[in-house]
Motif scaffolding. Structure first.
Motif, short mmCIF file in Angstrom:
data_model
loop_
_atom_site.label_atom_id
_atom_site.label_comp_id
_atom_site.label_asym_id
_atom_site.label_seq_id
_atom_site.Cartn_x
_atom_site.Cartn_y
_atom_site.Cartn_z
N GLN A 98 0.82 -1.22 0.00
CA GLN A 98 0.00 0.00 0.00
C GLN A 98 0.85 1.26 0.00
O GLN A 98 0.55 2.22 -0.71
N TYR A 135 -2.25 7.47 7.09
CA TYR A 135 -1.73 6.11 6.88
C TYR A 135 -0.61 5.80 7.87
O TYR A 135 -0.55 4.69 8.41
N TRP A 183 -2.52 -5.60 -0.05
CA TRP A 183 -2.78 -4.25 -0.58
C TRP A 183 -4.09 -4.23 -1.36
O TRP A 183 -4.66 -3.18 -1.61
N ILE A 201 -6.19 5.87 1.82
CA ILE A 201 -6.00 5.69 0.38
C ILE A 201 -7.10 6.41 -0.39
O ILE A 201 -6.86 7.00 -1.45
#
Lengths: 320, 546
Positions: free
Chosen positions: B80, B129, B142, B164
């Motif tokens: 990610q 994140y 991911w 994200i």
């Protein structure tokens, strides 16, 4: 010699040779292409390296070359495509009279059940040289049934059956992996496929003490759950008579026609209102949450057995 | 004396203003590019740290360094961070941001404040994140596959998904900015057919960002809603479909691969003509192949799902389309190679990276064909073969292009030259280290090693290849650290860069190094085609070298 550096997996199914052949073809073409590109890049870089007194020549392009190097890869790709599609088509089309085995995956184990009633955990015994069809589902997340020696894998998805088939060609013990990430012990969700000579397999099959075939268990459930009060075999009940239904087209209330396959039977038990048979009312209650995946596969197997000819049915219910 | 001081103190975008505020509130696309450079470099090393954990764990068959859950988090967060916080912004947000306005002769992007906002959005997403990592992390892979991510994972899926989701807006705004800028801000005479190929590729990339990113945003929001409100969209027990998630996810995430590779192709299309002293071979074909990749790239997503229970016939269609999308990539490789024909090829660092790109991308592309081939995919799907393939494309391809571009434009960005010897050395270390890391994984994949395996003690025969791979990764780490070290060193000790050290044709080289805040003293008027190297003399310094 290459204990620590194996380069090629063992092959043990009718399928593995076909995949290896195509893979080798791809490797040869790719290596040749790579070397050709490297050679041309290297040649140009060396031959036309920067030197005093030599200027680059202005060249805009060349239409014929462009067409050639677009068409040539496309032609090659069509060969890859067609060859791969043929293998895939074969791998996805189980032969008619395959021996069926049910697979229920869960975090982090494989539960397998032979129609004769034998159950196994993380081990699958199969006879060599016979077509085996796996009917698989998951009771939690997505898993993937992968046997590298067979060159085959298929995702195992909650909420429906997926199938795969193989014919083992060499007795032995092969790794079974879960190939789809499924949580903490994903890498521990491994098992073995034991391929045996047919006689040996028969001995193994009769060695266990199954509590009845899957169809018999299914029949028992069919009565216990009260299915038989509506799905009657003597007179017309509130639900359709299930004799001979499996594998046949069914006309639905909304005019569509579907084939009564494993997924249809499964869905009709869990979400009965999804596809109502023409001429019947949507009165059946859902059995979602009341039957386990194993009980469902038994019920499916029972419904299947109702479509076999009477002699086959006797054989099936006797555990063959 | 006084006049000498004035000339060395010439105003440029770096010394125009000082102080932290002059950076955090800047709307100069070049300064924003540097803000992105610093932030994505930080994320690159965070992602690299997780990669290191993965490779160390796999050094031995037993799961002995990390626990299973830690390992699962390590590969999830490696993926990610690298995909969403490094690769997707990498070239567009740094080099694209810096160069798109300069290459077309504009003073800035069309929407300078939107450009700054996009960086802030990226930073907010990044901090969220990082918070997710610091407070326990996420273990879904991911890819966030359902129903694992929606109903089974006990980790911080919602936070990772939201981070994200937010970062997507940064990407959308960057794409929007590029599209508007390329349409509206071209200098007089800069027609579409005179655009550098860098611009064509970034235009194609921007279209994918604009059309694709909203789909992953919706998909991640559905995952978040499913976890919080129990919607049931992906829950089979309530009539939902977990495979639907895969369709939605890959509808963005396959085109996202082209968001990562097209900008890298953009860089290679600038470097190869410059260091061959020639026009790019087949300009129209290279330009149009970028557009073709962006267009066809949207209709190949289900090749990630050949064994996920899609129908036989949809598998056939998606297999065919996947082969089709490989053709424009092949066209590019052939045209770059042909560009060197009868050229005057120099082996400077950017060109070495371009060679590396062509080599690794060729291998990455060809192994992609294995995966598009249905019969082979059912064996190698979800194995290390796939891992090796996409690293060849996304690290071998995208990162080689990124580093090549950083070296090529470093004199313009910083006003200093990097040490050429170290540059060539690091390019070779990266190339060799990369192959040592990822080539063994092709073999592991065909042997059947599934991806995301923490422990392979039942298959100890896989260790040898894994050891090679880990050894390669340590070389690769050195190869990536070196440029960072000598780039920083060059800021102080590097030779002062001339305006056009390579004798390149692009407009960005026709202004000073580093450029003034508004890029050009006066708006350039373009009367030439891109890559007219026959009328561009080599600077004296470069002529002598090789």
């Amino acid at each position: 010699m290459f204990d620590n550096f194996p380069l090629w997996p063992v092959g043990a199914s009718s399928h593995s040779f076909a995949v290896d052949a195509l893979y080798l073809f791809l490797v040869v073409v790719s290596v040749a292409t790579t070397l050709a590109i490297f050679a041309v890049v290297g040649l140009f870089a060396f031959k036309y390296r920067r030197r005093h007194g030599r200027e680059a020549e202005p060249i805009e392009g060349n239409l014929i070359l462009e067409i050639a190097w677009s068409a040539a890869p496309m032609g090659l790709f069509l060969i890859f495509f067609a060859w791969g599609a043929i293998i895939f088509f074969d791998a996805r089309t189980p032969p008619q009279d395959s021996t069926e085995i049910y697979v229920v995956a869960k975090q982090w184990m494989w539960k397998l059940e032979h129609v004769e009633g034998q159950r196994e955990l993380n081990e699958l015994h199969v006879p060599v040289g016979k077509d085996i069809k796996l009917i698989m589902t998951s009771q939690d997340v997505i898993h993937s049934f992968y046997v590298p020696a067979f060159r085959l894998k298929q995702d195992v998805i909650p909420g429906r059956y997926t199938t795969m088939w193989f014919k083992a060609t060499k007795p032995g013990t092969y790794h079974l992996f879960c190939a789809q990430y499924c949580g903490t012990m994903h890498s521990g969700m491994i098992g073995e496929v034991v391929v045996m000579e047919p006689a040996e397999y028969q001995t193994w099959l009769s060695g266990g003490v199954p509590s009845g075939s899957m169809a018999q268990n299914g029949q028992l459930l069919f009565t216990q759950l009260g299915c038989s009060t509506c799905h009657r075999f003597d007179v017309q009940g509130r639900g359709p008579n299930l004799t001979g239904v499996y594998g046949k087209p069914v006309l639905l209330e909304d005019g569509r026609t579907v084939i009564a396959d494993e997924n249809y039977v499964r869905e009709s038990i869990l979400i009965p209102t999804a596809k109502v048979v023409s001429g019947f009312k949507p009165v059946m209650p859902s059995f979602q949450g009341q039957v386990s995946e194993e009980q469902l596969t038994s019920l499916v197997e029972y419904v299947k057995s109702l479509s076999l000819s009477s002699s086959q049915a006797t054989a099936a219910s006797a555990g063959k | 004396m006084a006049s000498a001081v004035v000339t060395t103190e010439k105003k440029n975008y770096l010394n125009a203003e000082y102080g932290i505020r002059s950076w955090l509130f800047t709307t100069d696309h070049k300064r924003i590019a540097l803000l992105y450079l610093v932030s994505i470099t930080a994320f690159f090393f965070i992602g690299g740290f997780f990669a290191l954990l993965i490779r160390l764990e796999l050094l031995t068959p037993a799961g002995d360094l990390l626990t299973a859950d830690m390992y699962n988090k390590a590969f999830t967060m490696h993926g990610q961070v690298m995909v969403f916080f490094f690769l997707i912004p990498s070239i567009p947000a740094v080099l694209g941001n810096f160069l798109v306005p300069m290459m077309i002769g504009a003073k800035d992007l069309a929407l300078p404040r939107i450009n700054l906002i996009s960086w802030y959005i990226y930073i907010i997403a990044g901090i969220l994140y990082l918070h997710c990592i610091a407070t326990g992390g996420v273990d879904t892979g991911w890819t966030f596959y359902t129903p694992y991510s929606t109903m089974f994972s006990n980790t911080r899926v919602i936070e990772a998904g939201l981070a994200i989701f937010i970062s997507g807006f940064s990407s959308i705004l960057t794409g929007l900015n590029f599209v508007v800028t390329i349409h509206r801000m071209r200098a007089p005479g800069m027609t579409w057919s005179r655009l550098p190929l860098f611009i064509w590729s970034h235009y194609a990339t921007s279209i994918i960002m604009l059309l694709g990113t909203p789909v992953i945003a919706i998909t991640l929001i559905l995952v978040v809603l499913e976890r919080t409100l129990n919607l049931g969209i992906f829950d089979p027990t309530r009539g939902g479909d977990p495979v639907l998630f895969q369709h939605l996810f890959w509808f963005y995430s396959h085109p996202a691969v082209y968001i990562m590779i097209l900008p890298s192709m953009a860089v290679i299309s600038e470097i190869v003509p410059c260091f061959s002293r020639k026009r790019v071979f087949g300009y129209n074909f290279v330009a149009m192949s970028s557009i073709a990749i962006a267009a066809i790239g949207f209709i190949v997503w289900a090749h990630h799902m050949f064994v996920a229970g899609i129908s036989l016939y949809s598998a056939l269609v998606f297999s065919f389309l996947s082969f089709l999308v490989a053709v424009p990539s092949a066209i590019k490789v052939f045209n770059w190679t042909a560009t060197m024909y009868k050229g005057s090829v120099s082996f400077s660092t950017p060109m070495l990276y371009a060679f590396g790109f062509i080599g690794l991308f060729t291998i990455g592309g060809l192994t992609g064909l294995f995966l598009a081939t249905l019969g082979v995919d059912i064996h190698v799907h979800d194995t290390y073969f796939v891992i090796a393939h996409f690293h060849y494309v996304m690290v071998g391809g995208a990162v080689m292009g990124y580093l090549g571009g950083m070296h090529f434009w470093w004199p313009k960005i910083s006003g200093r030259m990097y040490p050429e010897g170290w540059g060539r050395f690091s390019a070779m270390i990266v190339f060799l280290g990369f192959n040592l890391t990822f080539f063994p994984q092709f073999i592991l994949g065909y042997l059947g090693m599934p991806r995301r395996y923490w422990d392979y003690s039942h298959m100890p025969e896989w260790q040898g290849l894994n050891v090679l791979s880990t050894a390669g990764a340590s070389f690769l780490a050195v190869g990536y650290l070196l440029p960072m070290v000598y780039f920083l060193w060059s800021l102080r000790y590097g030779k002062i860069a001339p305006d056009n050290p390579w004798g390149a044709t692009g407009l960005e080289w026709r202004t000073s190094s580093p450029p003034p805040t508004f890029n050009f003293e006066e708006t350039p008027i373009v009367t030439w085609e891109a890559y007219e190297y026959e009328s561009m003399p080599l600077p004296e310094e470069v002529t002598l070298e090789r």
